[in-house]
Scaffold this active site. Structure first.
Site, PDB file in Angstrom:
ATOM      1  N   GLU A   1       6.320 -33.983 -16.505  1.00  0.00           N
ATOM      2  CA  GLU A   1       6.044 -34.574 -15.208  1.00  0.00           C
ATOM      3  C   GLU A   1       5.661 -36.051 -15.249  1.00  0.00           C
ATOM      4  OE1 GLU A   1       6.216 -32.959 -12.100  1.00  0.00           O
ATOM      5  OE2 GLU A   1       7.310 -31.527 -13.329  1.00  0.00           O
TER       6      GLU A   1
ATOM      7  N   SER B   1     -19.533  23.867  11.259  1.00  0.00           N
ATOM      8  CA  SER B   1     -20.871  24.347  10.943  1.00  0.00           C
ATOM      9  C   SER B   1     -21.683  23.389  10.081  1.00  0.00           C
ATOM     10  CB  SER B   1     -20.787  25.715  10.239  1.00  0.00           C
ATOM     11  OG  SER B   1     -20.323  26.695  11.145  1.00  0.00           O
TER      12      SER B   1
END
Length: 848
Positions: free
Chosen positions: A110, A487
């Site tokens: 780069e 229940s």
């Protein structure tokens, strides 16, 4: 009078006049005026240039404190990473943590003169400008690393000459503000490198599945080519192009003296060596339901992205410590899955998990886009690529393929005719498992459910499983599915009755019970489960153990339904109108709420809201939630200093009377010993619980546990319909809990439930509830004499009725002597009994 020519003033005036004459003669020439005009225009142009490009640029000072978007990392109860919430996968490193060869690879690719220029490569810009003007292509080229930092972090990615000028100005300013290593650190941490990886460390995992420090030169060089365009150098679609660009980077490294010829030759000869694109491991963990619930809570608290603030879930870099115990999660997940598979077994193929349209043979992308996966056993999610008369061709998310023979997919289709193989079409996503060199069809169960495990002393959720598989069924039934608890609501109803003055030995009639509900609804008569009729008067304990509906509604009516539903609200189950049917579980709630309600009972009535998150830290380690969080001082001390051990502050709110809560727990222990959950009795430890089966039955439940852990689950279809006449909580749900408990409680201390201050343990007859003085409880679950818990002055007492017959005077002396001897024996026996009572209480942990 004229001034003398030899005076100083005369000479100065003459020199000034001479200079003015020269200036006048020079200014009279056309080219001088032209140069002056150009100079003025240059100044004006520079001013316009500044205001057009430089004046509005962002300050580079913020780069000093720049914090890139980071994922939120989730850890379990031991601090081990289990998940990450990320839109940009990034691992932030300091400059010193980047290998030298990797930095050199990026410089070669780069910006090889990075350490020499001041942010702008002027010759490169001039060359690129000429090339752009002559080629007519989009503006590009010659951006230094500093310019790329300016573009990515400050001004955006607009394609124009104006952006290039702004980029150059900012690059110059950045070089004045930051050091070269600081600029490189920003660049290497934020650069986009494909596969949703931002920063080089994240890219290392994405492309090679390992840490940067484990990469070789060839792999580092491959990462360095990606900033030019990750899709241009995709290792699968453009491998040749990637190899060519990598070779260029290696040549540049050699040319600049970064590597030797031998290193260059060895690296160039290597293949790319990338791994297939895959979902990070932390996003496919078996704790999917748990971490998704954590995500929802974090978003509610901190927001989703940076617009919500510095602690957002997808960019704030939070560190989240949760209460997830991975062992408990695995046990709960396995127990629930195996229970669902047992119930579903033999019912036929449930159909494809999903379907995706395949175009141009791009089946892998179609499969990945569905995000469907499986992590059960050796099962895999596969997409049907093609099918002929003898076999189906399968594709998997990693790009591999396989074969499903016709004979391995012959299970019948549920609710329809034919075989599974005949019903498959290309694009179907199915579950398969390896079978030799081929695959066999599997069926994901249609029935589902949820399982939650909680610590009663703190409310911390240790495990949460909201279905069979999160990647297939993301709906979390533990927190989102509203179901009727049946229940399992009864312990809360009876806790209200105990608060209202009843005792475990209170006699309640198990018989017909009808109420008039008004002219519109008429008379409502309740029944026991299965239509079983009444059996007469029994103790409250017997009614709970045998789960008698008629006794429950009678106790609720005696207590008053407003008091019952008030307790249901306070304990967190839900807000219900005061109708008797809600005493039998007609109201809807979630597994998570019910488990927390039972945890409150087990914690002597003190409430701790269910919590999945212990604390949240920002990216720098500061705890940002909860607001009043304090570290446990001396908890990590290397040795004991002789002082009292540090203990967390006991918080929580008293929701249920402590003695009533303990009485309910003590009664519910009998459900395991003699009632509807005897399948758990051979766990051989103090454990309480309650089964539940609602109308249909469409859902079956079990909730219960020990002083250390409370667990609860239900199973049922997402669209409720009957599970079959034989389905009950004791036969389906309780065995699933047992499969969990056998592993979860292994090696754990057998602790009793501790009674609160004031509780009196009294021997009673289990059937009648009357006190017993001449016998002792035994370990036999069916023993007629048991210990029962009473509040002070509420225990049953022996009543002596005085007779009206006067004794014979002649026998008075004999009777008196006998009475004296009896009193002596009674005193001795009382002392013995008192001692034995004390022994029992001490064995049970004492009275607290």
């Amino acid at each position: 009078m004229a001034e003398p020519e030899n005076s100083v003033n005369f000479r100065i005036r003459r020199e000034i006049d001479g200079f003015a004459g020269v200036v006048q003669r020079v200014w009279g020439r056309w080219w001088v005026k032209t140069l002056a005009a150009l100079g003025v225009l240059g100044v004006l142009a520079a001013t316009v240039f500044y205001f057009a490009f430089a004046a509005g640029l962002p300050s580079v000072d913020k780069l000093r404190t720049y914090e890139p978007p980071l994922p939120t990392n989730v850890r379990d109860v031991d601090g081990m990473p289990i998940h990450a919430y990320a839109r940009e996968r990034r691992v932030e490193l300091s400059y010193d943590e980047y290998p030298t060869l990797l930095v050199r690879a990026f410089l070669a690719a780069e910006d090889k003169n990075f350490f020499e220029h001041h942010g702008v490569d002027y010759l490169g810009i001039a060359s690129a400008a000429v090339n752009n003007l002559t080629s007519g292509k989009r503006p590009a080229g010659a951006s230094t690393i500093t310019q790329q930092v300016a573009k990515n972090l400050l001004i955006g990615n607009e394609t124009s000459y104006a952006r290039k000028i702004k980029e150059a100005i900012l690059a110059y300013r950045i070089e004045d503000t930051l050091t070269k290593p600081q600029i490189l650190e920003l660049y290497l941490n934020q650069i986009a490198l494909g596969r949703n990886a931002f920063g080089v460390e994240a890219a290392s995992y994405a492309y090679f599945g390992k840490d940067l420090t484990q990469l070789d030169l060839a792999q580092m060089a491959y990462l360095a080519i990606l900033p030019k365009g990750p899709s241009n150098y995709d290792p699968v679609r453009h491998a040749d192009r990637a190899l060519g660009r990598r070779a260029y980077v290696l040549r540049e490294m050699l040319k600049n003296g970064f590597i030797t010829q031998a290193q260059h030759d060895q690296a160039r000869a290597e293949p790319l060596g990338t791994v297939p694109r895959q979902t990070p491991k932390t996003e496919t963990a078996g704790s999917g339901y748990f971490v998704e619930e954590v995500r929802r809570q974090l978003i509610d608290k901190f927001g989703e992205d940076e617009r919500a603030g510095p602690y957002s879930v997808y960019s704030g870099g939070l560190w989240v410590r949760t209460s997830l115990d991975e062992k408990m999660q695995d046990y709960a997940q396995t127990a629930l899955r195996q229970g669902l598979l047992r119930f579903d077994q033999g019912r036929g193929w449930s159909g494809p998990i999903g379907h995706a349209e395949i175009t141009d043979d791009r089946w892998q992308g179609a499969l990945l886009n569905t995000n469907i996966g499986l992590d059960y056993d050796d099962w895999r999610a596969a997409i049907v690529i093609a099918r002929d008369a003898s076999a189906a061709q399968l594709g998997f998310s990693d790009g591999s393929t396989g074969t499903l023979p016709r004979f391995a997919a012959q299970m019948p289709v549920r609710g329809g005719g034919g075989t599974a193989f005949a019903k498959m079409v290309p694009g179907d996503i199915i579950a398969v498992a390896p079978s030799g060199s081929e695959f066999a069809l599997r069926s994901v169960p249609k029935i589902s459910g949820a399982f939650v495990v909680e610590q009663p002393q703190t409310g911390r959720v240790l495990a949460m499983q909201g279905g069979f598989d999160f990647r297939v069924q993301a709906f979390n039934r533990a927190t989102q599915a509203m179901r009727q608890p049946g229940s399992t609501i009864k312990p809360i109803v009876y806790a209200a009755a105990l608060e209202g003055g009843m005792t475990p030995a209170s006699i309640i009639v198990d018989g017909p019970f009808c109420v008039y509900q008004g002219a519109r609804l008429g008379q409502k008569c309740f029944k026991n489960f299965g239509g079983v009729g009444g059996s007469g008067a029994h103790t409250m304990r017997w009614g709970v153990e045998q789960s008698r509906n008629l006794m429950t509604v009678r106790a609720a009516a005696t207590t008053g339904m407003p008091h019952v539903v008030s307790l249901m609200d306070r304990i967190g189950v839900g807000k219900y109108p005061p109708y008797l049917s809600f005493a039998l579980g007609a109201g809807e709630t979630t597994v998570s709420r019910m488990v927390n309600a039972y945890a409150i009972l087990a914690n002597q009535g003190r409430s701790h809201p269910s919590s999945l998150i212990d604390f949240v830290q920002d990216r720098h380690g500061k705890v940002v939630w909860p607001e009043n969080w304090h570290a446990c001082d001396r908890c990590n001390a290397p040795d004991w200093n002789g002082r009292p051990m540090p203990r967390p502050v006991a918080g929580g709110k008293q929701i249920v009377d402590a003695m009533s809560a303990y009485q309910m727990i003590h009664i519910a222990e009998g459900v395991i010993q003699r009632g509807t959950a005897t399948v758990l009795r051979d766990l051989d430890r103090p454990i309480f619980g309650k089964t539940g089966t609602n109308t249909g039955p469409t859902d079956v439940w079990f909730i219960g546990g020990t002083p250390q852990m409370i667990g609860g689950l239900y199973i049922g279809y997402d669209t409720p319909h009957s599970l079959g006449g034989g389905a009950q909580g004791g036969t389906l749900a309780a065995p699933i809990f047992k499969a969990f408990a056998v592993k979860a409680y292994e090696g754990m201390d057998k602790l009793p439930f501790r009674a609160p201050a004031g509780i009196r343990m009294v021997r009673i007859d289990r059937q009648s509830g009357k006190p017993v003085f001449g016998a002792w409880p035994s370990d036999d679950p069916k023993a007629s004499v048991i210990w029962e818990a009473f509040k002070p002055e509420s225990e049953p007492r022996r009543v002596i009725h005085r007779g009206t017959i006067v004794p014979d005077p002649a026998a008075a002396a004999t009777a008196a002597a006998a009475a004296s001897a009896a009193r002596a024996r009674a005193a001795t026996q009382a002392q013995s009994e008192a001692r034995k009572d004390s022994d029992f209480l001490q064995k049970q942990g004492g009275i607290y």
